[in-house]
Design an enzyme around this catalytic site. Structure first.
Site, PDB file in Angstrom:
ATOM      1  CG  ASN A 175      50.754  47.544  76.540  1.00 29.38           C
ATOM      2  OD1 ASN A 175      49.800  47.691  75.774  1.00 29.38           O
ATOM      3  ND2 ASN A 175      50.626  46.998  77.743  1.00 29.38           N
ATOM      4  CD1 TRP A 176      51.722  52.622  72.342  1.00 34.50           C
ATOM      5  CD2 TRP A 176      50.352  53.185  70.664  1.00 34.50           C
ATOM      6  NE1 TRP A 176      52.499  53.150  71.328  1.00 34.50           N
ATOM      7  CE2 TRP A 176      51.675  53.500  70.284  1.00 34.50           C
ATOM      8  CE3 TRP A 176      49.318  53.451  69.759  1.00 34.50           C
ATOM      9  CZ2 TRP A 176      51.992  54.063  69.049  1.00 34.50           C
ATOM     10  CZ3 TRP A 176      49.633  54.010  68.532  1.00 34.50           C
ATOM     11  CH2 TRP A 176      50.962  54.323  68.175  1.00 34.50           C
ATOM     12  CE  LYS A 177      49.798  49.842  80.348  1.00 34.74           C
ATOM     13  NZ  LYS A 177      49.817  49.595  81.768  1.00 34.74           N
ATOM     14  CG  HIS A 190      49.715  43.550  80.261  1.00 36.62           C
ATOM     15  ND1 HIS A 190      49.093  44.142  81.332  1.00 36.62           N
ATOM     16  CD2 HIS A 190      50.772  44.342  79.948  1.00 36.62           C
ATOM     17  CE1 HIS A 190      49.741  45.260  81.647  1.00 36.62           C
ATOM     18  NE2 HIS A 190      50.757  45.401  80.825  1.00 36.62           N
ATOM     19  CD  GLU A 233      55.034  44.430  81.496  1.00 40.82           C
ATOM     20  OE1 GLU A 233      55.461  45.473  81.013  1.00 40.82           O
ATOM     21  OE2 GLU A 233      53.838  44.105  81.463  1.00 40.82           O
ATOM     22  CB  SER A 288      57.479  52.489  86.546  1.00 47.26           C
ATOM     23  OG  SER A 288      56.148  52.437  87.038  1.00 47.26           O
ATOM     24  N   GLY A 299      54.802  51.027  78.922  1.00 49.29           N
ATOM     25  CA  GLY A 299      53.406  51.448  78.859  1.00 49.29           C
ATOM     26  C   GLY A 299      53.303  52.955  78.719  1.00 49.29           C
ATOM     27  N   GLY A 300      53.114  53.642  79.841  1.00 44.23           N
ATOM     28  CA  GLY A 300      52.842  55.079  79.825  1.00 44.23           C
ATOM     29  C   GLY A 300      53.824  55.895  79.000  1.00 44.23           C
ATOM     30  CD  GLU A 309      47.346  47.184  82.601  1.00 47.79           C
ATOM     31  OE1 GLU A 309      47.097  47.285  81.379  1.00 47.79           O
ATOM     32  OE2 GLU A 309      48.144  47.933  83.200  1.00 47.79           O
ATOM     33  N   GLY A 336      52.789  51.138  85.992  1.00 44.27           N
ATOM     34  CA  GLY A 336      52.039  52.382  86.104  1.00 44.27           C
ATOM     35  C   GLY A 336      52.125  53.058  87.459  1.00 44.27           C
TER      36      GLY A 336
END
Ligand code: PEP
Length: 252
Positions: free
Chosen positions: A12-14, A101, A171, A213, A234-235, A103, A177
């Site tokens: 997930n490159w956000k 998600h 999640e 994470s 993600g990251g 966010e 994150g």
């Protein structure tokens, strides 16, 4: 599209990276590192503006391109300023969409009534839905995790979503994150509960991914648990080498 393999690692490159050139370079690096691997179904979800070019870079290799959201209002076209429809992301090369998600729940107020519409649009467009569920830190601390997840999963009630088009990503919001994660045992217990909840909805054997994470150092511990069918990353998905190490953990 169908969710047919048993392991998935999805990036997930956000809202990253800043430029189209960087997105294409990241897709090319992921493809160079991973196009030949066959044990895990891989996916990259760039932002809408980068989707078609990222999909073109991935080309006909087995790595899926996908999106991070779609319109709730229409699956095709219409007077919905600023929206992007399921049909448009399919046209751009998407095979899956991440929905729910945390966010989007937090910043866009996305709740079950909105998600019902998005899931319906995605299924009608033959996309695989990666539905994210997870509790906040205070809900975790007060032992509400399972009841929160049950409420979030109730979005599927009565929709007739084909099992083959559904993947769940567990999640915990507090793990996204932050560098914090639940223990593997906690994740296993939650995944079992999710699968039992889905089985009661006549959705047996749905793949449940863990997200929050996940990195090159901790992926192997999650991958060892048979209840963890992969990861939503993600990251660490923004660096091809770290992403490849996570994939290697789930492939072994
Ligand atoms: C995510 O946003 O879906 C996610 C899992 O992020 P991170 O891996 O950075 O915690």
């Amino acid at each position: 599209m169908t969710a047919s393999t048993s392991k998935y690692v999805i990036g997930n490159w956000k809202l990253n990276p800043a430029s189209l050139n960087e997105a294409k370079a990241l897709a090319a690096a992921v493809k160079a590192a991973l196009a030949d691997q066959t044990q895990v179904q891989l996916g990259c979800a760039p932002g809408f503006l980068h989707l078609s070019e990222v999909a073109a870079v991935l080309g006909d290799c087995a790595i899926w391109a996908g999106a991070q959201d779609i319109s709730a209002s229409t699956g095709v076209t219409g007077a919905f300023t600023g929206d992007v429809s399921a049909a448009q992301i399919v046209d751009a090369g998407a095979r899956f969409v991440i929905l729910g998600h945390s966010e989007r729940r937090q910043y866009q107020g996305e709740d079950n009534p909105v998600l019902v519409k998005k899931i319906q649009q995605a299924i009608a467009a033959d996309l695989v839905v990666i539905l994210c569920v997870g509790e906040t830190e205070s809900q975790y601390k007060s032992g509400e995790t399972l009841s929160v997840l049950e409420k979030q999963l109730s979005v599927l009630d009565g929709l007739g979503v084909p099992r083959s088009q559904l993947i769940i990503a567990y999640e915990p919001v507090w793990a996204i994150g932050t560098g914090l994660t639940p223990t593997v045992d906690e994740v296993v217990a939650v995944h079992r509960h999710i699968r039992a909840t889905l089985a009661d909805k006549e959705l047996p054997e749905v793949c449940v991914l863990y997200g929050g994470s996940v990195n090159a150092d901790n992926a192997a511990a999650f991958a060892e648990a048979s209840e963890v069918a992969g990861a939503l990353v993600g990251g660490a998905s923004l660096k091809a080498d770290a992403f490849a190490q996570i994939v290697a953990a789930f492939a072994s």
